[in-house]
Design a protein around this motif. Structure first.
Motif, mmCIF file in Angstrom:
data_model
loop_
_atom_site.group_PDB
_atom_site.id
_atom_site.type_symbol
_atom_site.label_atom_id
_atom_site.label_comp_id
_atom_site.label_asym_id
_atom_site.label_seq_id
_atom_site.Cartn_x
_atom_site.Cartn_y
_atom_site.Cartn_z
ATOM 1 N N UNK D 37 0.813 -1.210 0.000
ATOM 2 C CA UNK D 37 0.000 0.000 0.000
ATOM 3 C C UNK D 37 0.851 1.267 0.000
ATOM 4 N N UNK D 38 2.092 1.101 0.407
ATOM 5 C CA UNK D 38 2.922 2.292 0.481
ATOM 6 C C UNK D 38 3.706 2.561 -0.800
ATOM 7 N N UNK D 39 3.580 1.647 -1.758
ATOM 8 C CA UNK D 39 4.276 1.867 -3.034
ATOM 9 C C UNK D 39 3.603 3.019 -3.774
ATOM 10 N N UNK D 40 4.410 3.773 -4.494
ATOM 11 C CA UNK D 40 3.905 4.978 -5.155
ATOM 12 C C UNK D 40 3.274 4.633 -6.502
ATOM 13 N N UNK D 41 2.216 3.799 -6.470
ATOM 14 C CA UNK D 41 1.584 3.379 -7.728
ATOM 15 C C UNK D 41 0.567 4.414 -8.195
ATOM 16 N N UNK D 42 0.183 4.277 -9.445
ATOM 17 C CA UNK D 42 -0.834 5.152 -10.014
ATOM 18 C C UNK D 42 -2.170 4.949 -9.301
ATOM 19 N N UNK D 43 -2.441 3.684 -8.958
ATOM 20 C CA UNK D 43 -3.708 3.378 -8.295
ATOM 21 C C UNK D 43 -3.804 4.129 -6.969
ATOM 22 N N UNK D 44 -2.700 4.145 -6.224
ATOM 23 C CA UNK D 44 -2.686 4.842 -4.943
ATOM 24 C C UNK D 44 -2.917 6.348 -5.135
ATOM 25 N N UNK D 45 -2.373 6.886 -6.227
ATOM 26 C CA UNK D 45 -2.502 8.324 -6.454
ATOM 27 C C UNK D 45 -3.919 8.718 -6.829
ATOM 28 N N UNK D 46 -4.578 7.877 -7.609
ATOM 29 C CA UNK D 46 -5.894 8.268 -8.132
ATOM 30 C C UNK D 46 -7.035 7.843 -7.205
ATOM 31 N N UNK D 47 -6.780 6.874 -6.270
ATOM 32 C CA UNK D 47 -7.855 6.303 -5.462
ATOM 33 C C UNK D 47 -8.682 7.345 -4.698
ATOM 34 N N UNK D 48 -8.046 8.292 -3.983
ATOM 35 C CA UNK D 48 -8.884 9.255 -3.245
ATOM 36 C C UNK D 48 -9.861 10.006 -4.133
ATOM 37 N N UNK D 49 -9.416 10.367 -5.334
ATOM 38 C CA UNK D 49 -10.287 11.133 -6.222
ATOM 39 C C UNK D 49 -11.412 10.269 -6.763
ATOM 40 N N UNK D 50 -11.113 8.978 -6.981
ATOM 41 C CA UNK D 50 -12.180 8.075 -7.410
ATOM 42 C C UNK D 50 -13.217 7.927 -6.306
ATOM 43 N N UNK D 51 -12.749 7.880 -5.045
ATOM 44 C CA UNK D 51 -13.690 7.770 -3.928
ATOM 45 C C UNK D 51 -14.614 8.984 -3.894
ATOM 46 N N UNK D 52 -14.040 10.167 -4.047
ATOM 47 C CA UNK D 52 -14.871 11.376 -4.081
ATOM 48 C C UNK D 52 -15.862 11.292 -5.241
ATOM 49 N N UNK D 53 -15.362 10.835 -6.408
ATOM 50 C CA UNK D 53 -16.213 10.775 -7.601
ATOM 51 C C UNK D 53 -17.408 9.860 -7.388
ATOM 52 N N UNK D 54 -17.257 8.838 -6.526
ATOM 53 C CA UNK D 54 -18.380 7.932 -6.274
ATOM 54 C C UNK D 54 -19.618 8.679 -5.778
ATOM 55 N N UNK D 55 -19.367 9.739 -4.983
ATOM 56 C CA UNK D 55 -20.503 10.492 -4.439
ATOM 57 C C UNK D 55 -21.287 11.208 -5.529
ATOM 58 N N UNK D 56 -20.663 11.403 -6.665
ATOM 59 C CA UNK D 56 -21.349 12.049 -7.785
ATOM 60 C C UNK D 56 -21.698 11.038 -8.874
ATOM 61 N N UNK D 57 -21.551 9.756 -8.537
ATOM 62 C CA UNK D 57 -21.942 8.724 -9.496
ATOM 63 C C UNK D 57 -21.017 8.592 -10.687
ATOM 64 N N UNK D 58 -19.793 9.111 -10.549
ATOM 65 C CA UNK D 58 -18.863 9.041 -11.674
ATOM 66 C C UNK D 58 -17.968 7.825 -11.497
ATOM 67 N N UNK D 59 -17.777 7.066 -12.546
ATOM 68 C CA UNK D 59 -16.922 5.891 -12.571
ATOM 69 C C UNK D 59 -17.319 4.885 -11.489
ATOM 70 N N UNK D 60 -18.456 4.209 -11.704
ATOM 71 C CA UNK D 60 -18.989 3.316 -10.667
ATOM 72 C C UNK D 60 -18.180 2.023 -10.521
ATOM 73 N N UNK D 61 -17.261 2.001 -9.543
ATOM 74 C CA UNK D 61 -16.445 0.814 -9.266
ATOM 75 C C UNK D 61 -16.761 0.343 -7.846
#
Lengths: 436, 436, 436, 436
Positions: D37-61
């Protein structure tokens, strides 16, 4: 990209240290015949113009009187930067006063031109401060490269860099002075015609009253007297000088770079028909990489200057083009209008044509390589040939566009299309010369 | 760039000396079967048209009657240059009178067309004088290359260069004469309709009165009689001839160059399937470089002619396009309008299409190289293949644009976009046929 | 270029003879398992549509019922050409009547659309006659290449060429029929609204009266009865069919070529990781050259069809775009307007997208070549790699432009710019729905 | 192309399996020092923004809270997709109500802007659903590549991917919030001025009445109370968030890809001056192919998002540009207008500039290759060099255009030309501020 630029800069730093060693050695060797100051370097060619620019606060460098490029540096606490600050302050006030007047009257296509001219001037001053900051990072590798290429195996050019630069700069400035004088002459004539037609009080048709109107933004803050009129002339002149200097500066830089590529091409040409060992090809290739790296370094630092200059020139040309079919009042108006339009077009074309020579000259060795006989064609030559064609070498505006003949043509084609549209539209609208 | 051009010229000079030696030898050998005059050279193909052009003061060369290209030179003191001077003088007077009338009336999109036509004519005459000065520098290497390529290993083309050139030129000139005749017919018809509608004095509807109006700029200086009318016809005709000749000249030159590249491609094609030693590939590559150098030499000298010709054609087409939705008075007006528009479009397209053949033909050998079997594929073939693709070969307008199909498409697309805009705008403005 | 084309054709002739021999052999071998008619050739895929096209006089070929592509030829004296002649005659009369009406009323942007539609139709019929003449020169090499690529080492595609073509063609035709029906429905609705608003005599609001107006150019020559109405429907339908067929034909051809390049890429992909001898690479390279030659042959013959089709589509889209902000009378008018605009845009995009697949597929083997391991990388692979990148493979309009995604984008960008201008201009002009 | 994509996907599947093995091994090795989890991957970088996007129904994962990219998948039956469905429903109703109002009033350039904004929002939601479906196909190879490049021989970047992404995203969102607040402030001010000038009942100048007008499409269906006002704010905010998120998403993806190419270039740079065996070059080349394949995979899935985002941005900029010369009522209107125009231009430029870094970074190794000494230059290096230059690497809009600096310049040039036309046209039309 910043990281990549960093590594290139590091790389250049190492090279520079080596080159400085060579430089010192060469200088010692050259003590007998040549003085360093007499070498035909780019620094020597541009120095006089930089000195003149100091009076207008452009490119604030200290120690410009020294003939050694290593002494010239950007200092935060210096007279030059003080002058620049003064210009930014006074120009800023002028701009704000102008902006205030225009936003009150309502922004439109016509009154925007003057405001844009002032804003672009301020931006240019700031851009040149930025360039001055990277001055020593550019001029040291450039000077060492210059010295390298002023000794054999490179041949000198018949006409020195200095004389070429002087020729171009002086002729452009003569035309620019003509343009500036005609501006006042035409303005005064328009003013007097306007008064004569629309007012009964003909006593106001004096040059003083004209200047009072011309410098109304200054008279807004200062009392109208000899001093404020001189101040008006001087500030106006500074903005105009800056505008011309920006283009001139791009032209000088281009001449400097193109000349080195030309010399490089001449050296490759001189090898034609001879047997060239791989080690020599490798040396030549290294020199080419060095030249390309210098160009890329200069391009990175100048991109903002190039971008603003081209954008502004295109904008002013388009604004002028609006008025082509307007019936003007007097012959002097016609003369000024056409003189300034043609001067602007010529200056812009000059920038593009001379800057495009960098790329043209960088491709010249290719022709010599075609004639390398079969037995002497090695991998090293093949790599050199690939290297020559694989990259664009030249100046650009943030790499959004490159200063090439093709870009110039694109720009001209757009202007012509635009003019054709105006031609069509203006044919239908009545010309108004009413008193406003 | 001037230095680079110099070195290329020097290089060519050395080559030319060698080639002259070969030329002489070949000529001696050829005494039995062929006369020099009967060889299908470019000079032989273009000579008759150059002789005709002398009568209009275009391309002032002396000794054009000689069949030896070495005799034809540009001389400052010669009858041809005198004729050119006469045309420049008379054309200049016509232009100044016309400019005077227009600037008094106010320059606008409509009356500008005639003035531009005259100014472009004057510029073309001067351009051709410039080309005549470099004539001998171009024609000597060209002629020797022609002779080289008229003997084995090169095969002759089935249709001679001369017959190709004649076919194109004569058909264009027939259409051009039709255009010129229709111009007067349509003008006279418009004139008579105008008088009939707007004036009571119908006695003025004669061809003489029409000509008096048509040549009003000449009648401004001369009395109106038989002589001045003939003079008007002759001067108008000269300008029209010059306009057509400019395009024709580009076409002839392109045919001449394309044919040689075609022959070169045929030679490479003939080697298909055979074992070709490296020495032969080297020879072939040398011939290709020679052809490219000739093209580049011709391009340098013709750039101004190409640029002015294209710019003018595009301008005239755009001006004509303005009038597409105007309701014209009589059928003859319609016929003239569409005939001249289509003729102009076809002529411009012809220039681009034929000039683009130079580049197309220069790429043809590539296809043959693909089929070289693996065992015979050497470094020399590789270099030849790279050389073919690395450079653009063809005519250009100051290298701002190249005469290719792609440029033609860009031009047509711009015209269509422009026309679409007009279509939209003209739909809203009332058509006026009022008496003015 | 004609000479070069000749030599290519000669070359292909020799190849064809060889291929015919192979073809016969293969056929004999294949007697057991496959019938020739059941092979998934391009001819088999396009034949049904060509048969339908015969009823509208498009592409007049004789013996189309035969399943052997060698039997199908263009004959001057044949029923198909007779049908074409009939359509040209009737269409020509319709066009002349229409042109007469329009030139009397004055040509303008609005009424020009209908006339251009008719003229383009006539040109398309003639273009297809031209293509039919070169049919056998194209279809014979194509069929032999098809047969070559339907047997190992080439793999068959999962979905047959026939089913792909059917899918695209049938869906386009369904939409086209919808478009045609909506045209009459919308036209009738507009007509009835127009009568209701502007005339007192409401008895004229019948479908018969509408048709009388719609087919006024036919009623001009024939009495108004059942027969002439049917004739009107039929002629209108033929022009519409031809318009759609032109695009469809380009799409079918593109699918046919792209599939072969795709199979070729699959074959190269299958070699990944294996040791491939030079002889096999040479064979593969020969097949690639053969595919490129076929594409170039097809491109030469189809250029005029592609050019006219694209030019016409762009013109019609632009004309439609004019009306976007017009307030229409009834919902059915809105439906028809947007349906036909979107259908047209989609069809044009389809042509570009599918045609661009030829080029995309031709570049696919490059990715496989990257993965060839170092030991197996020979000169032959290097040459193959160069060959893949050196040339453009695909359809074009006289090589003025190529059917690529980039061209489509350029077209769309121009349309959008144009629309933006209209948007601005139309916002100011009043909408008129007055009775005219 | 689908087949080709299939084979690439298959190919990637095999690679992925190998990579998973490596991944597991590495993970086991890394247990000591690093947590996954501490590796500097792309997934780690984008995850918080995807979580926020869930509240607006964007990118339903689903399973976004998990830190393991393998757990995150698109599920048809999930809360995320339910939220998206809700937004599509409510947004769809809003759009239909808006469309109904506009079509009744007559579609024009001005009222179209709002409708297009809503429709583009709906399309974006659907596009993100599409992207979510291919999420796991993209993120698995990406994560394994990330892990591969976070261990030697690759060096870590000084600034982590996460911090770079955070910096850009947070600054853009701050400006976006400012834009949104100004929107309401400016709208309220305009409303109150409008009422004051045109109506006598000044009691309506309250924020509530303004909101009632602003959310008139919601009040059309719901009663006007606290809840419906909040609902209005929330729905408006969601659309605005989505619009900004689309651009942000392209920027994040570009940063992620560019960083990997940058690391790759750094690795090649580190080899400078050393002897590099062919096997290592082959490894490097494989990694480059892997990076390019990943980019191409991402590009295929994001094309629709990129296309819609750019098209919409250009459209909105053009619409705004229409109003540049309109005289606005109050200073707050001016502030909002210029703030939102400049914010939009800057955001669009940011997308292009950062996306263009992918291509720039992919070309960086070329410079290092030039410096490979002659003895170490092998076929493998040659192939690597060819591979680097032969293809475009980067994001595109359906490959119709690529996100490069050149495209940005083309877009800006078109905008400027358009603005120049408006400038000309608007100068002639009267500004209207009448009560409508």
């Amino acid at each position: 990209m910043s990281k990549a630029a960093d590594s290139i800069l590091k790389h250049l730093k190492v090279q520079r240290q080596k080159q400085r060693a060579i430089l010192k050695m060469r200088l010692r060797c050259a003590q007998g015949g040549f003085e360093f100051e007499q070498l035909d370097t780019f620094y020597r060619a541009i120095r006089p113009y930089l000195c003149v620019a100091q009076f207008f606060g452009i490119m604030p460098l200290s120690n410009l009187l020294s003939r050694n490029p290593q002494d010239v540096k950007f200092k935060v606490i210096s007279i030059s930067l003080g002058v620049t600050g003064l210009f930014l302050l006074l120009g800023g006030i002028k701009t704000l006063v102008g902006a205030n007047v225009i936003f009150n009257a309502g922004l439109n296509a016509k009154n925007m031109v003057g405001l844009v001219f002032l804003i672009v001037g301020i931006i240019n001053w700031l851009n040149f401060v930025g360039f001055a900051r990277s001055w020593s990072h550019i001029m040291l590798p450039w000077s060492s490269l210059d010295i390298l290429m002023l000794f054999p195996p490179y041949k000198r050019c018949k006409r020195s860099l200095r004389s070429r630069v002087n020729l171009v700069v002086i002729s452009v400035f003569c035309f620019a002075i003509g343009d500036h004088v005609l501006y006042y002459a035409s303005g005064y004539r328009s003013y007097s015609m306007h008064i004569r037609q629309c007012q009964t009080n003909h006593s106001r048709i004096t040059f003083e009253h004209y200047l009072e109107k011309e410098f109304s933004d200054i008279m807004f803050l200062l009392p109208c007297n000899m001093f404020s009129v001189c101040y008006g002339f001087w500030l106006n002149g500074s903005f105009t000088f800056l505008w011309n200097f920006t283009d001139i500066f791009i032209v000088i830089t281009s001449i400097g770079l193109a000349q080195r590529f030309q010399q490089f091409a001449d050296r490759v040409l001189a090898l034609e028909g001879r047997h060239v060992p791989d080690a020599l090809w490798y040396d030549i290739r290294r020199d080419h990489i060095r030249l390309c790296e210098l160009t890329s370094l200069v391009d990175d630092s100048m991109s903002n200057i190039v971008f603003v200059s081209c954008a502004n020139n295109v904008y002013v040309i388009c604004s002028q083009a609006l008025a082509i079919f307007t019936k003007l009042r007097t012959p002097i108006n016609y003369v000024y209008f056409w003189y300034s339009l043609i001067f602007l077009l010529a200056r812009t074309s000059l920038v593009f044509m001379i800057a495009s020579k960098i790329h043209d000259a960088s491709l010249l060795p290719l022709k010599s390589l075609y004639l390398v006989p079969n037995g002497h064609w090695t991998q090293e030559v093949q790599r050199f040939s690939n290297q020559l064609t694989s990259e664009f070498v030249g100046l650009s505006g943030y790499r959004l566009y490159y200063l090439t003949r093709k870009s110039l043509f694109g720009m001209l084609a757009t202007l012509v299309t635009y003019e054709l549209m105006l031609l069509q539209m203006d044919a239908k609208s009545p010309k108004d010369l009413r008193c406003t």
